[in-house]
Design a protein around this motif. Structure first.
Motif, PDB file in Angstrom:
ATOM      1  N   VAL A  18      28.733  37.196  50.208  1.00 50.76           N
ATOM      2  CA  VAL A  18      29.026  38.467  49.544  1.00 50.76           C
ATOM      3  C   VAL A  18      29.677  38.155  48.202  1.00 50.76           C
ATOM      4  N   ASN A  19      29.109  38.712  47.124  1.00 51.87           N
ATOM      5  CA  ASN A  19      29.692  38.556  45.788  1.00 51.87           C
ATOM      6  C   ASN A  19      30.426  39.840  45.417  1.00 51.87           C
ATOM      7  N   LEU A  20      31.660  39.686  44.978  1.00 52.77           N
ATOM      8  CA  LEU A  20      32.488  40.831  44.596  1.00 52.77           C
ATOM      9  C   LEU A  20      32.750  40.767  43.096  1.00 52.77           C
ATOM     10  N   PHE A  21      32.525  41.899  42.404  1.00 46.57           N
ATOM     11  CA  PHE A  21      32.760  41.986  40.961  1.00 46.57           C
ATOM     12  C   PHE A  21      33.695  43.159  40.693  1.00 46.57           C
ATOM     13  N   ALA A  22      34.870  42.883  40.124  1.00 46.61           N
ATOM     14  CA  ALA A  22      35.755  43.952  39.660  1.00 46.61           C
ATOM     15  C   ALA A  22      35.390  44.243  38.210  1.00 46.61           C
ATOM     16  N   GLU A  23      34.920  45.469  37.951  1.00 48.32           N
ATOM     17  CA  GLU A  23      34.409  45.831  36.630  1.00 48.32           C
ATOM     18  C   GLU A  23      35.224  46.976  36.034  1.00 48.32           C
ATOM     19  N   LYS A  24      35.335  46.970  34.723  1.00 50.56           N
ATOM     20  CA  LYS A  24      36.035  48.048  34.040  1.00 50.56           C
ATOM     21  C   LYS A  24      35.162  49.293  34.047  1.00 50.56           C
ATOM     22  N   ALA A  25      35.697  50.383  34.573  1.00 55.14           N
ATOM     23  CA  ALA A  25      34.918  51.618  34.694  1.00 55.14           C
ATOM     24  C   ALA A  25      34.541  52.150  33.314  1.00 55.14           C
ATOM     25  N   GLY A  26      33.331  52.697  33.232  1.00 54.88           N
ATOM     26  CA  GLY A  26      32.893  53.332  32.001  1.00 54.88           C
ATOM     27  C   GLY A  26      32.339  52.389  30.958  1.00 54.88           C
TER      28      GLY A  26
ATOM     29  N   ILE B 294      46.413  47.452  34.272  1.00 58.81           N
ATOM     30  CA  ILE B 294      46.031  48.225  33.090  1.00 58.81           C
ATOM     31  C   ILE B 294      44.550  48.590  33.135  1.00 58.81           C
ATOM     32  N   ALA B 295      43.759  47.861  33.946  1.00 57.33           N
ATOM     33  CA  ALA B 295      42.308  48.063  33.956  1.00 57.33           C
ATOM     34  C   ALA B 295      41.883  49.275  34.768  1.00 57.33           C
ATOM     35  N   PHE B 296      42.768  49.806  35.615  1.00 62.67           N
ATOM     36  CA  PHE B 296      42.368  50.951  36.450  1.00 62.67           C
ATOM     37  C   PHE B 296      42.077  52.167  35.585  1.00 62.67           C
ATOM     38  N   PRO B 297      41.054  52.991  35.946  1.00 70.06           N
ATOM     39  CA  PRO B 297      40.209  52.873  37.143  1.00 70.06           C
ATOM     40  C   PRO B 297      39.188  51.737  37.006  1.00 70.06           C
ATOM     41  N   ILE B 298      38.863  51.121  38.146  1.00 73.30           N
ATOM     42  CA  ILE B 298      37.908  50.023  38.142  1.00 73.30           C
ATOM     43  C   ILE B 298      36.787  50.317  39.132  1.00 73.30           C
ATOM     44  N   ASN B 299      35.684  49.604  38.962  1.00 74.46           N
ATOM     45  CA  ASN B 299      34.594  49.626  39.930  1.00 74.46           C
ATOM     46  C   ASN B 299      34.566  48.282  40.648  1.00 74.46           C
ATOM     47  N   LEU B 300      34.546  48.333  41.983  1.00 73.48           N
ATOM     48  CA  LEU B 300      34.384  47.118  42.772  1.00 73.48           C
ATOM     49  C   LEU B 300      32.941  47.096  43.263  1.00 73.48           C
ATOM     50  N   ARG B 301      32.167  46.159  42.730  1.00 73.04           N
ATOM     51  CA  ARG B 301      30.755  46.051  43.076  1.00 73.04           C
ATOM     52  C   ARG B 301      30.581  45.025  44.190  1.00 73.04           C
ATOM     53  N   VAL B 302      29.946  45.462  45.292  1.00 75.09           N
ATOM     54  CA  VAL B 302      29.679  44.592  46.432  1.00 75.09           C
ATOM     55  C   VAL B 302      28.202  44.214  46.386  1.00 75.09           C
ATOM     56  N   ASN B 303      27.937  42.917  46.237  1.00 76.28           N
ATOM     57  CA  ASN B 303      26.565  42.431  46.103  1.00 76.28           C
ATOM     58  C   ASN B 303      26.267  41.456  47.228  1.00 76.28           C
ATOM     59  N   ILE B 304      25.207  41.747  48.008  1.00 76.26           N
ATOM     60  CA  ILE B 304      24.815  40.876  49.108  1.00 76.26           C
ATOM     61  C   ILE B 304      23.300  40.916  49.240  1.00 76.26           C
TER      62      ILE B 304
ATOM     63  N   TYR C  43      20.608  43.923  50.367  1.00 76.80           N
ATOM     64  CA  TYR C  43      21.258  45.223  50.235  1.00 76.80           C
ATOM     65  C   TYR C  43      21.292  45.604  48.764  1.00 76.80           C
ATOM     66  N   GLU C  44      21.153  46.899  48.510  1.00 80.13           N
ATOM     67  CA  GLU C  44      21.434  47.382  47.167  1.00 80.13           C
ATOM     68  C   GLU C  44      22.945  47.350  46.954  1.00 80.13           C
ATOM     69  N   ASP C  45      23.342  47.128  45.697  1.00 81.41           N
ATOM     70  CA  ASP C  45      24.775  47.015  45.411  1.00 81.41           C
ATOM     71  C   ASP C  45      25.507  48.289  45.805  1.00 81.41           C
ATOM     72  N   GLU C  46      26.649  48.106  46.407  1.00 81.90           N
ATOM     73  CA  GLU C  46      27.576  49.209  46.673  1.00 81.90           C
ATOM     74  C   GLU C  46      28.669  49.160  45.608  1.00 81.90           C
ATOM     75  N   VAL C  47      28.960  50.305  44.965  1.00 82.32           N
ATOM     76  CA  VAL C  47      29.978  50.365  43.920  1.00 82.32           C
ATOM     77  C   VAL C  47      31.097  51.287  44.378  1.00 82.32           C
ATOM     78  N   LEU C  48      32.298  50.740  44.456  1.00 82.35           N
ATOM     79  CA  LEU C  48      33.480  51.501  44.876  1.00 82.35           C
ATOM     80  C   LEU C  48      34.349  51.744  43.648  1.00 82.35           C
ATOM     81  N   THR C  49      34.634  52.989  43.343  1.00 80.66           N
ATOM     82  CA  THR C  49      35.511  53.325  42.227  1.00 80.66           C
ATOM     83  C   THR C  49      36.930  53.500  42.748  1.00 80.66           C
ATOM     84  N   ILE C  50      37.844  52.697  42.230  1.00 83.85           N
ATOM     85  CA  ILE C  50      39.262  52.775  42.610  1.00 83.85           C
ATOM     86  C   ILE C  50      39.995  53.357  41.418  1.00 83.85           C
ATOM     87  N   ASP C  51      40.594  54.532  41.605  1.00 87.26           N
ATOM     88  CA  ASP C  51      41.074  55.333  40.487  1.00 87.26           C
ATOM     89  C   ASP C  51      42.565  55.138  40.246  1.00 87.26           C
ATOM     90  N   ASP C  52      43.064  55.862  39.221  1.00 88.54           N
ATOM     91  CA  ASP C  52      44.442  55.754  38.774  1.00 88.54           C
ATOM     92  C   ASP C  52      45.522  56.194  39.751  1.00 88.54           C
TER      93      ASP C  52
END
Length: 466
Positions: free
Chosen positions: A256-264, A296-306, A309-318
């Protein structure tokens, strides 16, 4: 009689003499006829120095002079020839001071002499001659300008001033508070330059941003020249504790690859990555893994790649930040749960919203097992089983035909075991059911992710068991 007259004249002459003497000392206009002059030169080149501030100070106030009694002193500037002159002075003990930016201060008398004053007598022109001033090798300016660019130590981006707010920076014991852009531009919003008094040593500097986002940083910066520098700050971080639950057995050993991405951001700006190796199973799950993300990066998207499966994107907000929940945030990735969406707003403050489902992200293909061969007789039934799909209901073989055992939703990207069992027709039931030995039951099927539905041919040509 003559003697008295003479005596009268004698007294009159004596009186006039006394008055004349007093007039010479204190006359009606005052005695201010003395002058003091001199020349200021460079001690190294002997060149005259223009614009030197020369100050003449009396040692004690002369009570007979109202201005001196108030403590007034005399100031002049040297001309282009380095010359100065004070006129109409009252006799007194005096000392001279001279100063100019870029030069060491001068005092006369001074140096190794024990004499601290010189006397200006009445009605004289006192020439002090050439007085030497020594230039300072690296003269200090009166003020130094300040331009500081504040950056994130990991991304090296300029800090988000809209989110961070004003930043306070202490230089020694004096604190200045400006926005990130004001520090970067070196001037206030009103256009005034940001300056500090120059000093020969270093400033002890302490940068104090919003503690919810960044840590305080201390350093030393020179105080004798303009400050123009980039300073990096370490972000306060949050740990995303990610665990994978209800992992199907066929994914054992998966990654499982996890990517924390800056939202927007588009393309997505990656803040952190993490890999979960050798994924566990239902019976033997993995331990949680940690992804560290700057606050400082929040909100962020946590992308789950496996794979598969199509990627699952979880938005973790402020709200995580607003509630001050710095520390650990739990995120469960459930392989047997549906979200109903591949983009999911995760709010750890809400019960059961720390879990994201992957089941509706799973990529599947229909797979057909075609069973045919000389040993497949009319009336025989065929039953198939593929891991991840329900047992297929037996189908009856037609005369001289074949049977297609179809599975509608077969997970892709992994090898899956399958088996085929032939059940003889009731008239031949005594021979018993048997599994096709070639290929054996341990044979794997691996449907590709991007290909048409495969059809696998299974030959029934083995001798029936007796």
């Amino acid at each position: 009689m003559n003697l008295r007259v003479w005596g009268g004249w004698l007294l009159a002459v004596a009186g006039v003499s006394v008055l004349m003497t007093m007039g010479c000392e204190k006359g009606a206009l005052g005695v201010r006829s003395s002058n003091v002059r001199g020349t200021i030169i460079d001690s190294a080149s002997s060149n005259p120095i223009n614009g030197v501030r020369v100050r003449l100070v009396t040692e004690t106030a002369v009570m007979g002079n109202s201005q001196q009694a108030l403590g007034q002193n005399y100031v002049a500037l040297t001309d282009g020839n380095g010359q100065f002159m004070f006129t109409n002075l009252t006799p007194d003990k005096m000392k001279l001071e001279a100063s100019k930016v870029g030069y060491e201060d001068l005092e006369y008398p001074g140096g190794s002499s024990t004499v601290t004053v010189f006397y200006v007598p009445n009605a004289e022109d006192v020439n002090l001659g050439a007085l030497k001033m020594a230039a300072i090798p690296n003269p200090l300016p009166q003020n130094i300008s300040v331009r500081i660019t504040l950056r994130d130590s990991k991304s090296m981006e300029v800090l988000d001033g809209n989110k961070l707010g004003p930043v306070s920076i202490a230089f020694d014991d004096k604190v200045y508070t400006y926005t990130v852009s004001e520090w970067q531009n070196g001037q206030t919003a009103a256009g005034d330059p940001i300056t500090l008094p120059a000093k020969s040593g270093d400033y002890t500097v302490s940068i104090n941003p919003n503690p919810d986002f960044y840590k305080t940083k201390s350093m030393a910066l020179p105080g004798n020249s303009s400050i123009m520098t980039d300073i990096t700050l370490d972000a306060n971080s949050y740990n995303l504790i990610v665990r994978c639950v209800n992992v199907p057995d066929y994914i054992k050993g998966g990654v499982v690859n996890l990517f924390a991405e800056k939202a927007g951001t588009n393309p997505a700006k990656v803040l952190a990555t993490h890999t979960i190796n050798n994924l566990g199973t239902l019976s033997s799950p993995n331990l949680p893994e940690v992804v560290t993300v700057p606050g400082i990066a929040f909100p962020i998207n946590l992308r789950v790649n496996i794979r598969g499966y199509e990627d699952e994107v979880l938005t973790i907000d402020d709200p995580v930040i607003a509630e001050g929940e710095q520390g650990n945030i739990r995120v469960d990735v459930d392989f047997l749960m549906n979200n109903g969406s591949k983009v999911f707003a995760l709010d750890p403050a809400v019960l059961n919203q720390s879990k994201a489902g992957l089941l509706d992200n799973r990529i599947t293909r229909p797979v057909t097992l075609r069973v045919a061969g000389p040993d497949l007789l009319q009336g025989d039934s065929v039953e198939g089983y593929l891991w991840g799909a329900a047992t297929y209901n037996p189908l009856v073989a037609p005369l001289g035909g074949f049977i297609d055992v179809e599975f509608a939703d077969v997970p892709v990207g992994y090898e899956l075991p399958y088996s085929v069992t032939v059940i003889p027709a009731p008239a031949r039931a005594a021979s018993g059911s048997y599994s096709i030995p070639n290929p054996p039951e341990s044979k794997m099927i691996s449907p590709p992710e991007d290909a048409p539905a495969p059809t696998l041919i299974i030959g029934v040509n083995a001798k029936r068991p007796s």
